[in-house]
Design an enzyme around this catalytic site. Structure first.
Site, PDB file in Angstrom:
ATOM      1  N   GLU A   1     -17.696   6.756 -59.927  1.00 53.95           N
ATOM      2  CA  GLU A   1     -17.259   5.723 -60.881  1.00 53.95           C
ATOM      3  C   GLU A   1     -17.864   4.388 -60.505  1.00 53.95           C
ATOM      4  O   GLU A   1     -18.044   4.099 -59.315  1.00 53.95           O
ATOM      5  CB  GLU A   1     -15.723   5.591 -60.847  1.00 53.95           C
ATOM      6  CG  GLU A   1     -15.003   6.799 -61.394  1.00 53.95           C
ATOM      7  CD  GLU A   1     -13.499   6.553 -61.549  1.00 53.95           C
ATOM      8  OE1 GLU A   1     -13.055   5.384 -61.503  1.00 53.95           O
ATOM      9  OE2 GLU A   1     -12.775   7.546 -61.703  1.00 53.95           O
TER      10      GLU A   1
ATOM     11  N   LYS B   1     -17.999   0.757 -59.362  1.00 53.99           N
ATOM     12  CA  LYS B   1     -17.074  -0.065 -58.570  1.00 53.99           C
ATOM     13  C   LYS B   1     -17.174  -1.492 -59.112  1.00 53.99           C
ATOM     14  O   LYS B   1     -18.106  -2.226 -58.792  1.00 53.99           O
ATOM     15  CB  LYS B   1     -17.437  -0.023 -57.080  1.00 53.99           C
ATOM     16  CG  LYS B   1     -16.402  -0.762 -56.214  1.00 53.99           C
ATOM     17  CD  LYS B   1     -16.726  -0.650 -54.736  1.00 53.99           C
ATOM     18  CE  LYS B   1     -15.566  -1.078 -53.848  1.00 53.99           C
ATOM     19  NZ  LYS B   1     -15.069  -2.418 -54.071  1.00 53.99           N
TER      20      LYS B   1
ATOM     21  N   ARG C   1      -8.120  -5.999 -58.657  1.00 52.50           N
ATOM     22  CA  ARG C   1      -7.382  -4.754 -58.877  1.00 52.50           C
ATOM     23  C   ARG C   1      -5.989  -5.109 -59.366  1.00 52.50           C
ATOM     24  O   ARG C   1      -5.298  -5.915 -58.757  1.00 52.50           O
ATOM     25  CB  ARG C   1      -7.291  -4.001 -57.559  1.00 52.50           C
ATOM     26  CG  ARG C   1      -6.597  -2.671 -57.662  1.00 52.50           C
ATOM     27  CD  ARG C   1      -6.624  -1.970 -56.318  1.00 52.50           C
ATOM     28  NE  ARG C   1      -6.199  -0.595 -56.441  1.00 52.50           N
ATOM     29  CZ  ARG C   1      -6.489   0.350 -55.552  1.00 52.50           C
ATOM     30  NH1 ARG C   1      -7.213   0.055 -54.491  1.00 52.50           N
ATOM     31  NH2 ARG C   1      -6.057   1.576 -55.708  1.00 52.50           N
TER      32      ARG C   1
ATOM     33  N   ARG D   1      -3.434  -6.559 -55.803  1.00 52.38           N
ATOM     34  CA  ARG D   1      -3.737  -5.583 -54.753  1.00 52.38           C
ATOM     35  C   ARG D   1      -2.757  -5.679 -53.605  1.00 52.38           C
ATOM     36  O   ARG D   1      -2.412  -4.687 -52.984  1.00 52.38           O
ATOM     37  CB  ARG D   1      -5.158  -5.825 -54.241  1.00 52.38           C
ATOM     38  CG  ARG D   1      -5.638  -4.798 -53.265  1.00 52.38           C
ATOM     39  CD  ARG D   1      -6.909  -5.270 -52.607  1.00 52.38           C
ATOM     40  NE  ARG D   1      -7.454  -4.284 -51.714  1.00 52.38           N
ATOM     41  CZ  ARG D   1      -6.929  -3.950 -50.549  1.00 52.38           C
ATOM     42  NH1 ARG D   1      -5.816  -4.516 -50.141  1.00 52.38           N
ATOM     43  NH2 ARG D   1      -7.504  -3.041 -49.801  1.00 52.38           N
TER      44      ARG D   1
ATOM     45  N   GLU E   1      -9.299  -2.458 -62.969  1.00 54.87           N
ATOM     46  CA  GLU E   1     -10.009  -3.564 -62.356  1.00 54.87           C
ATOM     47  C   GLU E   1     -10.254  -4.559 -63.490  1.00 54.87           C
ATOM     48  O   GLU E   1     -10.832  -4.203 -64.523  1.00 54.87           O
ATOM     49  CB  GLU E   1     -11.322  -3.055 -61.747  1.00 54.87           C
ATOM     50  CG  GLU E   1     -12.016  -4.019 -60.855  1.00 54.87           C
ATOM     51  CD  GLU E   1     -11.470  -4.098 -59.411  1.00 54.87           C
ATOM     52  OE1 GLU E   1     -10.550  -3.338 -59.034  1.00 54.87           O
ATOM     53  OE2 GLU E   1     -11.990  -4.950 -58.675  1.00 54.87           O
TER      54      GLU E   1
ATOM     55  N   PHE F   1      -8.886   2.865 -64.085  1.00 52.91           N
ATOM     56  CA  PHE F   1      -9.472   3.944 -63.275  1.00 52.91           C
ATOM     57  C   PHE F   1      -8.453   4.950 -62.756  1.00 52.91           C
ATOM     58  O   PHE F   1      -8.829   5.957 -62.169  1.00 52.91           O
ATOM     59  CB  PHE F   1     -10.349   3.401 -62.143  1.00 52.91           C
ATOM     60  CG  PHE F   1      -9.639   2.508 -61.158  1.00 52.91           C
ATOM     61  CD1 PHE F   1      -8.884   3.055 -60.139  1.00 52.91           C
ATOM     62  CD2 PHE F   1      -9.740   1.133 -61.249  1.00 52.91           C
ATOM     63  CE1 PHE F   1      -8.241   2.234 -59.217  1.00 52.91           C
ATOM     64  CE2 PHE F   1      -9.108   0.305 -60.332  1.00 52.91           C
ATOM     65  CZ  PHE F   1      -8.347   0.857 -59.313  1.00 52.91           C
TER      66      PHE F   1
ATOM     67  N   ARG G   1      -5.833   4.880 -46.730  1.00 52.13           N
ATOM     68  CA  ARG G   1      -7.276   4.839 -46.867  1.00 52.13           C
ATOM     69  C   ARG G   1      -7.802   6.190 -46.405  1.00 52.13           C
ATOM     70  O   ARG G   1      -7.470   6.642 -45.318  1.00 52.13           O
ATOM     71  CB  ARG G   1      -7.851   3.726 -45.987  1.00 52.13           C
ATOM     72  CG  ARG G   1      -9.295   3.410 -46.285  1.00 52.13           C
ATOM     73  CD  ARG G   1      -9.801   2.313 -45.378  1.00 52.13           C
ATOM     74  NE  ARG G   1      -9.236   1.005 -45.660  1.00 52.13           N
ATOM     75  CZ  ARG G   1      -9.644   0.190 -46.637  1.00 52.13           C
ATOM     76  NH1 ARG G   1     -10.604   0.578 -47.448  1.00 52.13           N
ATOM     77  NH2 ARG G   1      -9.092  -0.987 -46.805  1.00 52.13           N
TER      78      ARG G   1
ATOM     79  N   LYS H   1     -16.444   4.643 -50.984  1.00 48.00           N
ATOM     80  CA  LYS H   1     -17.199   3.599 -51.677  1.00 48.00           C
ATOM     81  C   LYS H   1     -18.608   3.540 -51.132  1.00 48.00           C
ATOM     82  O   LYS H   1     -18.832   3.732 -49.941  1.00 48.00           O
ATOM     83  CB  LYS H   1     -16.479   2.256 -51.620  1.00 48.00           C
ATOM     84  CG  LYS H   1     -16.119   1.761 -50.257  1.00 48.00           C
ATOM     85  CD  LYS H   1     -15.362   0.435 -50.359  1.00 48.00           C
ATOM     86  CE  LYS H   1     -14.763   0.084 -49.024  1.00 48.00           C
ATOM     87  NZ  LYS H   1     -14.098  -1.181 -48.998  1.00 48.00           N
TER      88      LYS H   1
HETATM   89  P1  ATP Z   1     -13.566  -4.120 -51.176  1.00 48.81           P
HETATM   90  O1  ATP Z   1     -13.293  -5.040 -50.060  1.00 48.81           O
HETATM   91  O2  ATP Z   1     -14.832  -3.335 -51.011  1.00 48.81           O
HETATM   92  O3  ATP Z   1     -13.372  -4.692 -52.530  1.00 48.81           O
HETATM   93  P2  ATP Z   1     -11.015  -3.138 -50.775  1.00 48.81           P
HETATM   94  O4  ATP Z   1     -10.835  -3.178 -49.308  1.00 48.81           O
HETATM   95  O5  ATP Z   1     -10.394  -4.204 -51.587  1.00 48.81           O
HETATM   96  O6  ATP Z   1     -12.537  -3.008 -51.092  1.00 48.81           O
HETATM   97  P3  ATP Z   1     -11.197  -0.404 -51.025  1.00 48.81           P
HETATM   98  O7  ATP Z   1     -10.192   0.638 -51.111  1.00 48.81           O
HETATM   99  O8  ATP Z   1     -11.942  -0.453 -49.774  1.00 48.81           O
HETATM  100  O9  ATP Z   1     -10.508  -1.788 -51.309  1.00 48.81           O
HETATM  101  O10 ATP Z   1     -12.213  -0.239 -52.214  1.00 48.81           O
HETATM  102  C1  ATP Z   1     -11.712   0.104 -53.438  1.00 48.81           C
HETATM  103  C2  ATP Z   1     -11.558  -1.123 -54.292  1.00 48.81           C
HETATM  104  O11 ATP Z   1     -12.544  -1.114 -55.285  1.00 48.81           O
HETATM  105  C3  ATP Z   1     -10.260  -1.069 -55.014  1.00 48.81           C
HETATM  106  O12 ATP Z   1      -9.295  -1.813 -54.315  1.00 48.81           O
HETATM  107  C4  ATP Z   1     -10.539  -1.654 -56.386  1.00 48.81           C
HETATM  108  O13 ATP Z   1     -10.160  -3.011 -56.397  1.00 48.81           O
HETATM  109  C5  ATP Z   1     -12.029  -1.615 -56.506  1.00 48.81           C
HETATM  110  N1  ATP Z   1     -12.517  -0.747 -57.597  1.00 48.81           N
HETATM  111  C6  ATP Z   1     -13.417  -1.114 -58.536  1.00 48.81           C
HETATM  112  N2  ATP Z   1     -13.698  -0.102 -59.347  1.00 48.81           N
HETATM  113  C7  ATP Z   1     -12.984   0.970 -58.950  1.00 48.81           C
HETATM  114  C8  ATP Z   1     -12.873   2.305 -59.387  1.00 48.81           C
HETATM  115  N3  ATP Z   1     -13.570   2.765 -60.425  1.00 48.81           N
HETATM  116  N4  ATP Z   1     -12.025   3.118 -58.719  1.00 48.81           N
HETATM  117  C9  ATP Z   1     -11.322   2.685 -57.661  1.00 48.81           C
HETATM  118  N5  ATP Z   1     -11.399   1.418 -57.195  1.00 48.81           N
HETATM  119  C10 ATP Z   1     -12.217   0.554 -57.816  1.00 48.81           C
END
Ligand code: ATP
Length: 582
Positions: A248, A250, A255, A270, A299, A339, A416, A422
């Site tokens: 998907e 990103k 979020r 978040r 998102e 998502f 996690r 990712k």
């Molecule tokens: P980052 O710092 O890379 O933004 P994070 O630490 O906030 O990541 P992670 O779980 O590491 O969170 O990465 C997933 C994040 O990516 C989610 O918190 C969400 O905000 C974002 N995101 C964007 N598109 C998607 C998607 N299609 N599916 C899931 N998460 C997504």
């Protein structure tokens, strides 16, 4: 139950840095606590009055606290301020003055009364509220002993800083009420779907572990978000996911967890703050698009409505204001890419595999100009994954989230894991991703930076020990404005000693309470004799440090310190980096 019991616990917690002792002290107190009070004791011990998502805060300034003290002690505010400067802490100053004056408490404080009054203070708003809050707090102080005064003052000014996190509380609850630490997993699952540790504790104390197993998702109570692991090599990603993945886009936005029941909407960030008032426009769009009773995740990004193109993340930050006006809505039009779906018409979907959840989404979401599903492609080879990745970058996204299609691909609330991976690529460095690190200290600046910090001591989070472990000293990447901004942000959280949850070999010039998360990039991770992250894990007497660290300019206000990059993630990144190099 007398409040002094809680004050004594606080004292024990403050004096130890051993997690075992902390846990034991909590276990002893929980065992003594009447079941109907356990939720209150839990909230008070983590320095809150209610779960974070309720947004209920004391909003009580240090100035007001000094005023209350001045009334009870009958001495001037100026003299109290002088004492605060001398002791360096309002709580200590209050205790000392109470002792010196030999104040006789006008009664006995109970946990019930303290909680009730503090809650009333938190709930008092509007015209005349400052005066009313002050009156209520003054009445509490009149009944307090010196030790109780110390902790009441710290509680009301939100500086309790006992060094206990959610994990330590969950361990203690498990031991106190089930006799075993192993049952923590059940408690954790209930917490992950309710985000309310006090509520879980109360069910456990009143009804037992089976009732905790039965805690259900509810509209209005946020679910702790599922998080992704990271990997830098597409072939490894596919291998890890069993040869096939749902890739998907990103999106680089915010979020948001959306709860809907009829016309009632709750939006959670978040870090699970209630941000419903921030996005009235998004709610209007969602009314047309999502089922009447559901919990979904999306998102949010700012778009250009004429082309549908995604605008940079910075534009979305302009929507982070206290009061959203028509101006913001017009200038920064929002779109949402859904998502996931975790709940639909009374049914918990979190334990269903991802392909099923995605299908439910596709069948139940009406796509409009502003609400869409996340762009997705099923990939089973590196070439497809790579080209979809480039397409995502082209379309203004950060990369991909590759999701497991296997039977066990549930929505892992609060975890996690490798069900989501990712894939963001930083071409300039060996690092597969940026790190989100917590500021725990600072070193004085020189030359042009005299008066500000020269570098900040940054740490990752280790959920196992509930500690923050250092990874680097960062002094580059900061712009002119950042110095003033960081100074203002950090000032309030300065400590005269290392925070009990910070594990550091380096001795900073200034220590801070861990609260602020910054995004840091760097050249590579290396073995380090001075940083405590991953200590002894790769090599004896060595930790892991980040070389050439640089602040990316991104403040991660959306993350709590416990949401920072974890020690385990950094160890994995180090191992991956070695693989890439070789
Ligand atoms: P980052 O710092 O890379 O933004 P994070 O630490 O906030 O990541 P992670 O779980 O590491 O969170 O990465 C997933 C994040 O990516 C989610 O918190 C969400 O905000 C974002 N995101 C964007 N598109 C998607 C998607 N299609 N599916 C899931 N998460 C997504």
């Amino acid at each position: 139950m007398e409040y002094t019991k809680l004050a004594q616990l606080y004292q024990i917690l403050e004096e130890t840095t051993s997690r075992i002792k902390m846990t034991q002290a909590l276990v002893d107190l929980f065992k003594e606590t009447p079941p109907e009070l356990i939720d209150k004791v839990v909230y008070l011990s983590i320095g809150r009055i209610a779960p974070e998502y309720t947004g209920l805060d004391y909003n009580f300034s240090e100035k007001s606290a000094i005023k209350a003290l001045s009334t009870v002690l009958n001495i001037s505010e100026h003299d109290i301020q002088h004492q605060v400067l001398q002791t360096g802490d309002l709580g200590d100053a209050g205790k000392k003055l109470y002792e010196e004056k030999g104040v006789k408490p006008e009664g006995i404080l109970t946990v019930e009364e303290v909680y009730r009054t503090l809650r009333e203070i938190a709930q008092t708003t509007g015209y005349g509220s400052t005066k009313k809050k002050l009156q209520l707090f003054t009445e509490l102080l009149k009944k307090a002993s010196p030790l109780e005064v110390k902790y009441l003052l710290r509680t009301i000014t939100e500086r309790l800083r006992l060094g206990i996190g959610d994990n330590t509380i969950m361990d203690a609850l498990s031991i106190a009420f089930t006799g075993k630490k192993e049952n923590r997993e059940i408690i954790e699952r209930a917490y992950n779907i309710s985000s309310d540790l006090g509520y879980v504790a109360r069910i456990l104390a009143e009804k037992g572990l089976d009732a905790v197993k039965n805690i259900k998702i509810e509209i209005g109570r946020p679910i702790r978000p599922m998080l992704a692991e990271r990997m830098a090599i597409p072939s490894y990603i596919l291998k890890k996911l069993g040869g096939k993945a749902g890739a998907e886009y990103k999106y680089d936005g915010e979020r948001i967890q959306v709860h809907r029941k009829g016309d009632t909407f709750y939006l959670f960030s978040r870090r699970l703050e209630n941000i419903t008032d921030q996005f009235p426009d998004l709610i209007e769009f969602l009314k047309e698009s999502i089922p009447e009773e559901c919990i979904i995740e999306l998102e949010a990004v700012v778009i250009d409505p004429s082309s549908g193109a995604i605008r940079p993340f910075q534009d979305l930050m302009n929507r982070r204001v206290k009061y959203v006006t028509r101006f913001h809505i017009m200038m920064y039009p929002i779109a949402g890419f859904i998502f996931d779906i975790m709940y639909l018409n009374g049914e918990d979907l979190t334990l269903k595999p991802y392909p099923e959840r995605r299908k439910i989404l596709e069948e139940n979401i009406k796509i409009t100009e502003r609400i869409n599903l996340s762009e997705r492609k099923i990939v089973d080879n590196v070439e497809d994954l790579e080209s979809f990745f480039h397409q995502a970058i082209e379309d203004g996204c950060e990369g991909l989230v590759c999701k497991s299609l296997q039977k066990d691909s549930i929505y892992q609330a609060g975890k996690r894991g490798f069900l989501w991976i990712k894939y963001k690529r930083d071409y300039k460095s060996h690092l597969a991703d940026t790190l989100d690190l917590v500021v725990v200290g600072a070193f004085y600046g020189k030359g042009a930076r005299t008066g500000y910090f020269g570098s900040l001591l940054m740490a990752c989070y280790d959920p196992e020990t509930d500690q923050f472990k250092t990874v680097c000293k960062v002094g580059t990447g900061f712009k002119e404005d950042d110095f003033k901004k960081l100074d203002d942000l950090l000032k309030e959280h300065t400590l005269d000693h290392k925070h009990p949850r910070v594990n550091s070999i380096l001795s900073a010039d200034i220590w801070y309470e861990p609260f602020l998360v910054l995004e840091i990039t760097g050249a590579e991770l290396t073995l380090s004799p001075v940083h405590t992250c991953g200590w002894d894990r790769i090599k004896i007497n060595r930790g892991l440090g980040l070389r050439f660290p640089r602040f990316t300019g991104r403040y991660r206000f959306d993350k709590r310190p416990e949401d920072a990059t974890t020690e385990e993630e950094i160890i994995n990144m180090y191992k991956n980096q070695i693989q890439i190099k070789s």
